[in-house]
Scaffold this motif. Structure first.
Motif, PDB file in Angstrom:
ATOM      1  N   LEU A   9      34.598 -16.317 -10.342  1.00  0.00           N
ATOM      2  CA  LEU A   9      34.519 -16.096 -11.492  1.00  0.00           C
ATOM      3  C   LEU A   9      33.268 -17.014 -12.040  1.00  0.00           C
ATOM      4  N   ARG A  10      33.099 -16.793 -13.409  1.00  0.00           N
ATOM      5  CA  ARG A  10      31.929 -17.497 -14.098  1.00  0.00           C
ATOM      6  C   ARG A  10      32.269 -19.000 -14.098  1.00  0.00           C
ATOM      7  N   ASP A  11      33.175 -19.385 -13.852  1.00  0.00           N
ATOM      8  CA  ASP A  11      33.785 -20.828 -14.053  1.00  0.00           C
ATOM      9  C   ASP A  11      34.610 -21.364 -13.149  1.00  0.00           C
ATOM     10  N   ASP A 106      44.172 -15.753 -21.169  1.00  0.00           N
ATOM     11  CA  ASP A 106      43.359 -16.862 -21.215  1.00  0.00           C
ATOM     12  C   ASP A 106      42.372 -16.662 -20.037  1.00  0.00           C
ATOM     13  N   TYR A 107      42.612 -15.609 -19.266  1.00  0.00           N
ATOM     14  CA  TYR A 107      41.523 -15.247 -18.015  1.00  0.00           C
ATOM     15  C   TYR A 107      40.567 -14.055 -18.390  1.00  0.00           C
ATOM     16  N   ARG A 108      40.548 -13.377 -19.559  1.00  0.00           N
ATOM     17  CA  ARG A 108      39.941 -12.245 -19.688  1.00  0.00           C
ATOM     18  C   ARG A 108      38.521 -12.827 -20.272  1.00  0.00           C
ATOM     19  N   SER A 109      37.637 -11.884 -20.021  1.00  0.00           N
ATOM     20  CA  SER A 109      36.067 -12.027 -20.131  1.00  0.00           C
ATOM     21  C   SER A 109      35.455 -13.281 -19.426  1.00  0.00           C
ATOM     22  N   ARG A 110      36.394 -13.596 -18.175  1.00  0.00           N
ATOM     23  CA  ARG A 110      35.658 -14.598 -17.320  1.00  0.00           C
ATOM     24  C   ARG A 110      35.240 -13.964 -15.788  1.00  0.00           C
TER      25      ARG A 110
END
Length: 164
Positions: A9-11, A106-110
């Motif tokens: 993921l991004r982070d 809380d994991y959307r847009s990641r």
């Protein structure tokens, strides 16, 4: 529980694996947290879970179905079902069907949803599918844009007949 992949993921990085019966409650919670699922899915009593466990048993026993979860080790963060459909059309082609994709709020847009799709498309390729398809409710305009960014094309009109 062997991981099928590590999804970057991004982070963070999350594990992708086949779901087990112990994941069913978390999967149902993801389904029920959705705008459409809220009207048809959910568990409020222990008895409510049984139909989902029964369905899980059927899915898990069939090698043409993969019910998957993405986890951070302890918690289910996302789910999807990938089904491989044989057919006579397209010279006997196998199709990959992606369904029930849900990502925890809380994991959307990641990047998790995209990572799930990349893995599913590669798995369909590995199994020599001629195409990957999905259906989506007409009201999900954000989802439609997401699928189009991934290269999916709205090529067919789907119809349903409600039986239950």
């Amino acid at each position: 529980m062997t991981d099928l992949a590590q999804l970057p993921l991004r982070d963070a990085t999350v594990a992708l694996r086949r779901a087990v019966a112990g994941d069913v409650r978390s999967i149902v919670d993801l389904l029920a947290a959705d705008q459409l699922g809220a009207t048809r899915d959910g568990v409020t009593t222990d008895g409510d879970l049984q139909p989902y466990l029964d369905a899980f048993g059927v899915i898990d026993a069939d090698p043409a179905h993969l019910l998957l979860v993405a986890t951070d080790g302890a918690q289910v963060l996302a789910t999807m079902q990938l089904t491989f459909l044989p057919g006579l059309a397209r010279r006997g082609a196998l199709r990959g069907q992606i369904e029930a994709v849900r990502v925890r709020q809380d994991y959307r847009s990641r990047g998790l949803g995209a990572a799930l799709f990349v893995w599913a498309i590669e798995e369909a390729r590995r199994r020599e599918c001629a195409l990957v398809q999905l259906t989506t409710d007409k009201s999900r305009s954000d989802a439609h844009r997401f699928y189009e960014r991934l290269g999916f094309v709205a090529s067919h009109e789907g119809l349903k007949l409600q039986l239950l």
